[in-house]
Design a protein around this motif. Sequence first.
Motif, PDB file in Angstrom:
ATOM      1  N   ASN A 132       0.847  -1.199   0.000  1.00 34.26           N
ATOM      2  CA  ASN A 132       0.000   0.000   0.000  1.00 34.26           C
ATOM      3  C   ASN A 132       0.887   1.255   0.000  1.00 34.26           C
ATOM      4  O   ASN A 132       1.671   1.467   0.909  1.00 34.26           O
ATOM      5  N   HIS A 136      -3.893   6.985  -2.767  1.00 31.69           N
ATOM      6  CA  HIS A 136      -5.274   7.334  -3.121  1.00 31.69           C
ATOM      7  C   HIS A 136      -6.201   7.191  -1.935  1.00 31.69           C
ATOM      8  O   HIS A 136      -6.041   6.281  -1.134  1.00 31.69           O
ATOM      9  N   ARG A 137      -7.167   8.052  -1.869  1.00 35.49           N
ATOM     10  CA  ARG A 137      -8.224   7.961  -0.869  1.00 35.49           C
ATOM     11  C   ARG A 137      -9.501   8.402  -1.521  1.00 35.49           C
ATOM     12  O   ARG A 137      -9.471   9.352  -2.289  1.00 35.49           O
ATOM     13  N   SER A 179      -5.112  -4.589   9.022  1.00 36.08           N
ATOM     14  CA  SER A 179      -5.980  -3.431   8.819  1.00 36.08           C
ATOM     15  C   SER A 179      -5.143  -2.275   8.252  1.00 36.08           C
ATOM     16  O   SER A 179      -4.061  -1.983   8.768  1.00 36.08           O
ATOM     17  N   GLY A 180      -5.605  -1.675   7.188  1.00 36.85           N
ATOM     18  CA  GLY A 180      -4.897  -0.544   6.577  1.00 36.85           C
ATOM     19  C   GLY A 180      -3.917  -0.950   5.502  1.00 36.85           C
ATOM     20  O   GLY A 180      -3.234  -0.106   4.918  1.00 36.85           O
ATOM     21  N   LYS A 183      -6.570  -3.740   1.534  1.00 37.78           N
ATOM     22  CA  LYS A 183      -7.403  -4.850   1.049  1.00 37.78           C
ATOM     23  C   LYS A 183      -8.608  -4.330   0.265  1.00 37.78           C
ATOM     24  O   LYS A 183      -8.876  -4.776  -0.844  1.00 37.78           O
ATOM     25  N   THR A 184      -9.303  -3.363   0.874  1.00 39.09           N
ATOM     26  CA  THR A 184     -10.514  -2.863   0.213  1.00 39.09           C
ATOM     27  C   THR A 184     -10.155  -2.209  -1.117  1.00 39.09           C
ATOM     28  O   THR A 184     -10.845  -2.396  -2.123  1.00 39.09           O
ATOM     29  N   PHE A 185      -9.059  -1.471  -1.107  1.00 45.03           N
ATOM     30  CA  PHE A 185      -8.617  -0.798  -2.330  1.00 45.03           C
ATOM     31  C   PHE A 185      -8.348  -1.838  -3.437  1.00 45.03           C
ATOM     32  O   PHE A 185      -8.791  -1.691  -4.569  1.00 45.03           O
ATOM     33  N   ASN A 228      -6.163   3.138  10.461  1.00 46.21           N
ATOM     34  CA  ASN A 228      -6.609   3.412   9.093  1.00 46.21           C
ATOM     35  C   ASN A 228      -7.735   4.441   9.081  1.00 46.21           C
ATOM     36  O   ASN A 228      -8.789   4.209   9.670  1.00 46.21           O
ATOM     37  N   CYS A 231     -11.005   2.792   7.549  1.00 52.50           N
ATOM     38  CA  CYS A 231     -11.106   1.383   7.962  1.00 52.50           C
ATOM     39  C   CYS A 231     -12.518   0.826   7.695  1.00 52.50           C
ATOM     40  O   CYS A 231     -13.517   1.392   8.150  1.00 52.50           O
ATOM     41  N   SER A 232     -12.581  -0.277   6.962  1.00 51.04           N
ATOM     42  CA  SER A 232     -13.893  -0.906   6.723  1.00 51.04           C
ATOM     43  C   SER A 232     -14.228  -1.739   7.937  1.00 51.04           C
ATOM     44  O   SER A 232     -13.480  -2.643   8.284  1.00 51.04           O
TER      45      SER A 232
HETATM   46  N1  LIG Z   1      -2.472   0.281  -3.739  1.00 50.40           N
HETATM   47  C1  LIG Z   1      -2.823   1.455  -3.190  1.00 50.40           C
HETATM   48  N2  LIG Z   1      -2.467   2.592  -3.774  1.00 50.40           N
HETATM   49  C2  LIG Z   1      -2.818   3.739  -3.229  1.00 50.40           C
HETATM   50  N3  LIG Z   1      -3.539   3.909  -2.112  1.00 50.40           N
HETATM   51  C3  LIG Z   1      -3.945   2.827  -1.485  1.00 50.40           C
HETATM   52  C4  LIG Z   1      -3.606   1.533  -1.999  1.00 50.40           C
HETATM   53  N4  LIG Z   1      -4.122   0.625  -1.177  1.00 50.40           N
HETATM   54  C5  LIG Z   1      -4.753   1.317  -0.208  1.00 50.40           C
HETATM   55  N5  LIG Z   1      -4.655   2.629  -0.389  1.00 50.40           N
HETATM   56  C6  LIG Z   1      -5.224   3.641   0.499  1.00 50.40           C
HETATM   57  O1  LIG Z   1      -4.824   3.311   1.817  1.00 50.40           O
HETATM   58  C7  LIG Z   1      -5.902   3.440   2.731  1.00 50.40           C
HETATM   59  C8  LIG Z   1      -6.158   2.131   3.465  1.00 50.40           C
HETATM   60  O2  LIG Z   1      -6.568   1.163   2.533  1.00 50.40           O
HETATM   61  P1  LIG Z   1      -7.808   0.176   2.780  1.00 50.40           P
HETATM   62  O3  LIG Z   1      -8.892   0.837   3.509  1.00 50.40           O
HETATM   63  O4  LIG Z   1      -8.107  -0.433   1.470  1.00 50.40           O
HETATM   64  O5  LIG Z   1      -7.117  -0.890   3.751  1.00 50.40           O
HETATM   65  P2  LIG Z   1      -7.779  -2.201   4.360  1.00 50.40           P
HETATM   66  O6  LIG Z   1      -6.725  -3.238   4.383  1.00 50.40           O
HETATM   67  O7  LIG Z   1      -9.041  -2.530   3.666  1.00 50.40           O
HETATM   68  O8  LIG Z   1      -8.047  -1.757   5.832  1.00 50.40           O
HETATM   69  P3  LIG Z   1      -9.180  -2.269   6.840  1.00 50.40           P
HETATM   70  O9  LIG Z   1      -8.992  -3.724   7.025  1.00 50.40           O
HETATM   71  O10 LIG Z   1      -8.865  -1.484   8.069  1.00 50.40           O
HETATM   72  O11 LIG Z   1     -10.459  -1.900   6.224  1.00 50.40           O
HETATM   73  C9  LIG Z   1      -7.091   3.886   1.918  1.00 50.40           C
HETATM   74  O12 LIG Z   1      -7.244   5.275   2.057  1.00 50.40           O
HETATM   75  C10 LIG Z   1      -6.752   3.541   0.496  1.00 50.40           C
HETATM   76  O13 LIG Z   1      -7.354   4.394  -0.431  1.00 50.40           O
END
Ligand SMILES: Nc1ncnc2c1ncn2[C@@H]1O[C@H](COP(=O)(O)OP(=O)(O)OP(=O)(O)O)[C@@H](O)[C@H]1O
Length: 991
Positions: A132, A136-137, A179-180, A183-185, A228, A231-232
Amino acid sequence: MSWHSDVRLTFPHKDDIPMSRSSSWSHTCSASSGMSDLASTVARQSSRESSRGSSRGSSRGSSSDASDSNMPDTQKLLEQKYGVDMSVYSQIEDLTHLVGPLTEDSVLRCLQARFYSQHYQNKIGPVVISVNSYQHRPSCQALLGPVKASVLLQGVVKDAVTQHADTGHSQAIIVSGESGSGKTFCAMQLLRQLFDIAGGGSETDTFKHLSATLTVIQSLCSATTVTNPECSRVGMFIENFITDTAIYRAKIHAYLLDRERVCSIQRYEKNYHIFYQMLSGLGTEEKAKLHLTGYSIHNLRYLSSGSTLQNELEDKARFDAWKSALSILGIPFSDVMRVFSAVLLLGNIEFVEGTGLELDLVGNNEIKAVAALLGVSGVALYRGFTTRTRNSRGQVCKSLADVNMANATRDALTKALYFRTVSAILKRANSIRRPTCNSTLSDSIESNLHQDSLGLSGVRDMPLSRNPSLTSSVCSNYSKKTRVDGFISIVDMFGFETAECNRLEQLCINLCAETMQHFYNTHVFRSTMQSLREEGIQADIEVTYFDNEPILELLSSKRSGLLSILDTECAQPRTSADTFVSKAKVHHRINNYFFEPLPKASSVFGIRHFAGRVVYDASNFLTNNRDQLSDDIICILSKQNCNFGFVSHLFARETKSSSSSGPGPKGMKHRILPSSSSGRNGSDEVRGTLSSDFQNKLDSLIRTLVHTKPHFIECIKSNDRCEMDMFDKDVILRQLRSLQVLDTVQLMAGGIPHRMRYKSFNNRYAVFLTHWNPYQTSSQQEHCKAILNSFLKAMDDSKLPYVSTQWTLGKKHIFFSEGTRQQLEAMRVEKFDNAASLIQAVWKGYLQRKLWPERRKTLQTQQGAPKVTYPVQRKRSKTKESGPKKDPRLLQQASSYYKISLEAAPAIPATRSYNVSGNVRLSYPQSRIMKDDFPKVASDDNVLCRGEEVKVIGPASARGHLKVQRRNVCLDVPYHLLDLKTVPAPDGMDI
Ligand SMILES: Nc1ncnc2c1ncn2[C@@H]1O[C@H](COP(=O)(O)OP(=O)(O)OP(=O)(O)O)[C@@H](O)[C@H]1O
């Protein structure tokens, strides 16, 4: 019996592989090479690769765009520090191609080099590692915005789609990580790719519907946490049902866990995004209608107790997007806003000890506003909070609630209102187009999975514990058989997390992370090793990995797991968190993964999870796990007492069962958010607990996943501070260890991690056989050997770069290395490409010859010149050749393989003369009913009107369309607008 392309019978250690013809460029370094040797070897490899000048083959790095000129300064500094050409490292896309001893250091350095050259995705054979970059957000940008998916993620999707199309087996792309970690991205990027590759694109209704649902969910179920900001707080399993033309339906299974957050947030954290967004996005008039005038995040107790930092502009923009998404789903915005405003205002109501018998109320205006918003009487609402009905042996008695009870009821109502609304929205979003139900999780057309061909038999049948007495609810059901439909799913479940104060939600979230890691371990390490052992194959490399099964047992064993002890405690009338913790300590005193944190406290315990130690505070475990709401408050929301239909509908099941046995509360307890399985037995009271519901759902998910072909994506966060372009080595190393990245690299690089049943292998790679006789009665193993022989020969002829190829033949399976898999796949694609070019060339030639007499006539009439020369075969120049090479041997081979006569014209590809509904084959013509007008805008009277019966004469050439005949005119009508007139006819043929 074992066999090997390089005459090695079993797989040797990577470092022992000598330089040889088939030990390719990836294995040319001696084991003793130090860092400088490593650099030079990597450089050698790189120059060799560039001299080959081919971009073919999945084993190659595709990162040639990382040039020195734009290399970031950090990378140059790293080069100076380590004395290594980092740009060479940055080209190693597949970590199995790292040269020299595979150590944490070399893996880390490679990831770092690639990170600073802006290559955030890497792979270990078939497993993708995504770092990560925090560029992007929010994550939804990856679905709707301009973010382009990486080539590796595209590759995973293509792989899943191809395998689904080839075999009909369901595929699961499993995204995991802390977390963070992104994954969701990643999941959003994958979804977008799936629609682009197999789903008919982003303009389809299904995509629009899905993206609207995800936009709505993101605001409702995401919150800022310490790890995060996005965080989802929901786990998602997204099933995409695919026909040969498009994704016709996407269904989201959501796992809502974090209930406490609505009414109690931890320091530095925030409540769900939607509350901040609505306060920024609602207009003055709207706020007045919703009784929110004068309120802000600073004076609403449910929001002010956490972080109050806010970007109002961003929140407003997101609220507008959310509002439009909600309208796409057809959910009334005003109804949802009324409920959420009531939720916010409920936080400002507080019950305190009064001077008389009754409790005093702080927040008189708020209770009135809440009552108005919910459509109930203020007095009734107050009574609902402050009285408690009990049922003791059939006798219903009422008493006054104490302060704690009343405030707890208020919080329970808040949670119930919020989560039932979220759940209703999800249900609505999923309810559109519902095929017949047949599987554990999904409801769609039936199909059967052939486990063996996926090499999953080991996973399915494998005892998950060495100890047969293991009865963990999560583990025990692995072996149950289910029939799952053909779909491609994306799994974005909870990642490991630790908060300032870890509550029951964190325990369940970490149970989920442990389960997903166990699934990965089982699939990647354990099943392969077990199969090797079962088939009597001696492995030279015994890859060690951390097996987290004992932790799963500690958490979810039915006999003595922590959650099981908790459930037993919840069933007792008088018990406390201390009793639960002391019982847990008695049971697990000598368990290595259970510990007592210092300073000692009676309601605190710790667990050593696969990803780190977590200390849990069990103070609210019992209340949260019971997840109950008394019927004193639910009765107030019944149809008779509440004039707001949306709210009374949310509690319809409970109020219906209460009112059937007379008016008023009966002293029953209901669940804050009932699970689909609760109350199935027809009983009034809803059974189960939060943790048992979650375990059942997790169990069901794993049972579904076991029957799919998994593709793994491991996400890693680059630092703990959510900063862009910051590579924190310690943070990354911690994750590499917990995700077992090094063990995976070692297995993929030096072992034989893949296995396939002979039958499946033979079916897939029969293309290598030059002469294939389907009636030959040799055994499957003999057949496989013949294929491998041909493969070796083809490898000699092929221009593809060599990679190390190893395989071993077992009793039922062929085991092969990652290099072999890559080579087999690349050459299979090459064979198909050649065959396709050949078929096209033959067909085009035939067509031209057939058309020539006609064309000649036309030319003669046009020119008026009688002299026409026949097309003469152009002389081939010896030096330059253009177009596909017509090798007569290849031509002969291809035509015999595909049973094509070179003399006769190729048959016109048959259009499918039927379609399938349920499990019945329906032939054309069919009578169908128009679901809507089509086309919407038409100048003549050729409009098919909604409800009109039309005659479908067959599939149209346009994707997802059927040909409809009407008054001798044929129209191509989208499939989704045509409803079947009748249920499949009885004379339909079962398929
Ligand atoms: N490959 C990427 N490039 C750019 N930004 C990213 C990338 N992956 C994630 N991000 C950004 O990092 C932040 C955290 O990502 P994300 O919410 O997808 O994590 P997560 O693993 O799903 O966390 P959680 O389990 O807490 O939900 C988000 O703001 C997302 O937009």
